[in-house]
Enzyme design. Sequence first.
Site, PDB file in Angstrom:
ATOM      1  N   GLY A   1      -3.439  15.238   0.199  1.00 51.18           N
ATOM      2  CA  GLY A   1      -2.484  16.225   0.601  1.00 51.18           C
ATOM      3  C   GLY A   1      -1.053  15.693   0.386  1.00 51.18           C
ATOM      4  O   GLY A   1      -0.014  15.827   1.132  1.00 51.18           O
TER       5      GLY A   1
ATOM      6  N   VAL B   1       7.948  10.589  -3.771  1.00 53.59           N
ATOM      7  CA  VAL B   1       9.008  10.770  -4.804  1.00 53.59           C
ATOM      8  C   VAL B   1       8.503  12.002  -5.326  1.00 53.59           C
ATOM      9  O   VAL B   1       7.528  12.733  -5.166  1.00 53.59           O
ATOM     10  CB  VAL B   1       9.184   9.853  -5.865  1.00 53.59           C
ATOM     11  CG1 VAL B   1       9.898   8.876  -5.351  1.00 53.59           C
ATOM     12  CG2 VAL B   1       8.124   9.425  -6.401  1.00 53.59           C
TER      13      VAL B   1
ATOM     14  N   LYS C   1      19.500  22.797  -8.695  1.00 54.86           N
ATOM     15  CA  LYS C   1      19.564  22.013 -10.174  1.00 54.86           C
ATOM     16  C   LYS C   1      19.414  23.079 -11.390  1.00 54.86           C
ATOM     17  O   LYS C   1      18.830  23.765 -11.429  1.00 54.86           O
ATOM     18  CB  LYS C   1      18.203  21.248 -10.191  1.00 54.86           C
ATOM     19  CG  LYS C   1      18.003  20.438 -11.466  1.00 54.86           C
ATOM     20  CD  LYS C   1      16.786  19.931 -11.697  1.00 54.86           C
ATOM     21  CE  LYS C   1      16.557  19.315 -12.986  1.00 54.86           C
ATOM     22  NZ  LYS C   1      15.218  18.643 -13.365  1.00 54.86           N
TER      23      LYS C   1
ATOM     24  N   VAL D   1     -11.851   9.888   3.014  1.00 50.55           N
ATOM     25  CA  VAL D   1     -13.148   9.805   2.219  1.00 50.55           C
ATOM     26  C   VAL D   1     -13.410   8.328   1.740  1.00 50.55           C
ATOM     27  O   VAL D   1     -12.534   7.587   1.061  1.00 50.55           O
ATOM     28  CB  VAL D   1     -12.832  10.912   0.859  1.00 50.55           C
ATOM     29  CG1 VAL D   1     -14.102  10.782  -0.025  1.00 50.55           C
ATOM     30  CG2 VAL D   1     -12.545  12.262   1.058  1.00 50.55           C
TER      31      VAL D   1
ATOM     32  N   GLY E   1       6.396  16.276 -13.229  1.00 53.65           N
ATOM     33  CA  GLY E   1       5.277  16.155 -12.579  1.00 53.65           C
ATOM     34  C   GLY E   1       4.578  17.417 -11.760  1.00 53.65           C
ATOM     35  O   GLY E   1       3.691  17.447 -11.914  1.00 53.65           O
TER      36      GLY E   1
END
Length: 504
Positions: free
Chosen positions: A9, A47, A78, A182, A346
Amino acid sequence: MQKILIVGGGSSGWIVASYLNAVLRRAGEPLVDIALIEAPGIGRIGVGEATVPTIRNVLQAIGVEEKTFMKEADATFKQAIRFNNWHHQHDDGYYHPFDRHAMGPVDRIGADWLSSDQKRPFSEFVSPQPQLCDLGLAPKMPGARDFASPMPYAYHMDAEKFADYLCRLATSRGVGHYQDRVTDIRVGETGHIEAVHTEGGLELKADLFIDCTGFASLLIEKTLGSSLVNYSPWLLCDRAVAMRVPYDQFFSGHIRPYTTATALSAGWVWDIGLVNRRGTGYVYSSQFLDDDDAAQELKAHEGPHADDIEPRLLKFYVGRREEQWRGNCVAMGLASGFIEPLESTGLYLVEYAALMLAEHFPYKKDSMPVLAARYNAILNQRYEEILDFVNLHYCLTARSVTPFWQEVQRPERVTERLAAKLDFWRHKAPSGSDFDDHLRLFSHQSYEHILYGMGFRADEAQKGISLGQPQSIANIVEAATPRLPRHEAWLHQELGHTIPPATQ
Ligand SMILES: Cc1cc2nc3c(=O)[nH]c(=O)nc-3n(C[C@H](O)[C@H](O)[C@H](O)COP(=O)(O)OP(=O)(O)OC[C@H]3O[C@@H](n4cnc5c(N)ncnc54)[C@H](O)[C@@H]3O)c2cc1C
């Protein structure tokens, strides 16, 4: 109805949950049943604060209101990345703006600029956005429609708050949510995952599992053995020290509408302005710098107000999974791979993976291998594209002050694909036809910003003619300047944020 279980999550888990929940529907009714499990004791990476403009499409598809999202995630605008000291140890810096310049029937802008006296930086020659960034302006006017602007833009945001916001949104719209760890994963004879077992004694079954467990890669790697294709020969950085600088500690009076990436001794430091703090971090290579020295260098770069802030150490690898989708498991986010955050890719890779999974969704079980093969080919191509583009920022440097910067210039640190392009561009300025991959994120125009910002020049004869700034760009800057508010003013006026005065 098919069941999807997302394990993890962080930002990736909640982006995928919200996106699939919004788009896998027919006539408003869900086509799949989605649940997410996250371990309360295993934190998110925390991050991932800078994005690229495609995030606006994803947020729109999820169905959020822009201002609500911005308030919830402490987001700011941005419009570009500004690279400082990448070419030389003390250089003037250059921008990579999001704006794409208009092309004529033949794209001659690069060639024109190359044959000019080059007094004006390339990015200013082709785009108004660097000047708007220098002036600290917002990309849109007050009252403008959600997600709309003549100028492309993305956001800076608080990664934790963003994930929490999407969690609330997705669960309010029917996504199931388990908070448990898990501990065990059951794989059947076919090699497909059948169920996950948890510390709390649950057994959760699904048709499709999405691995969003971050660098742990619990399902795709530890269970199904999809190994890492290693990018470290071309990207040397493998660590970061990150810190948050609250504005009550230090505030310059401005929230820059762009990310800053400044080269340091063994890597570079990011600087991102949010509404109540900045996020900053030093990405470096552990071969060339140890962690304590990196923390000290980051603090020295930041200034004396950072003396009491303890940077957080993050270790990472660079590379991608051999297969992002194996059996009935698809990895997304850090579990699927990572390329250092120089171009903020990312979260883009998460968005893109969610989009591709929705397009290649296996409604019939027996179509899974065919769909997975194509999905893997597309995702691998995206990773490779980003690898080459980030590699470009390093290999053209003329910095030779430290062993790190000497090392990144060596020919074996350049991917073969990129080296071939650089050879070709000695003969001709880049244009769209140089690329076969029409789905790519970075256009030839992005390449030109980095190439010319880093001093690369084609072998064309320089005529040295003075071209000045094209009238069209000058006109846009002149028309936009009095109409666009300062970034801080927009955040105050439209979102009600109180922006503090500059620290004395
Ligand atoms: C230094 C650095 C800077 C970055 N900067 C940027 C940037 O500016 N822009 C950008 O787009 N991206 C950036 N990224 C990438 C970005 O942070 C990630 O892509 C993004 O945060 C997604 O992370 P994640 O959700 O995959 O993993 P995480 O945030 O690590 O989440 C992992 C989740 O898995 C769960 N989990 C783990 N094990 C278990 C288990 N056994 N059982 C149940 N749950 C489990 C955890 O509880 C957690 O919820 C950066 C990355 C790094 C390392």
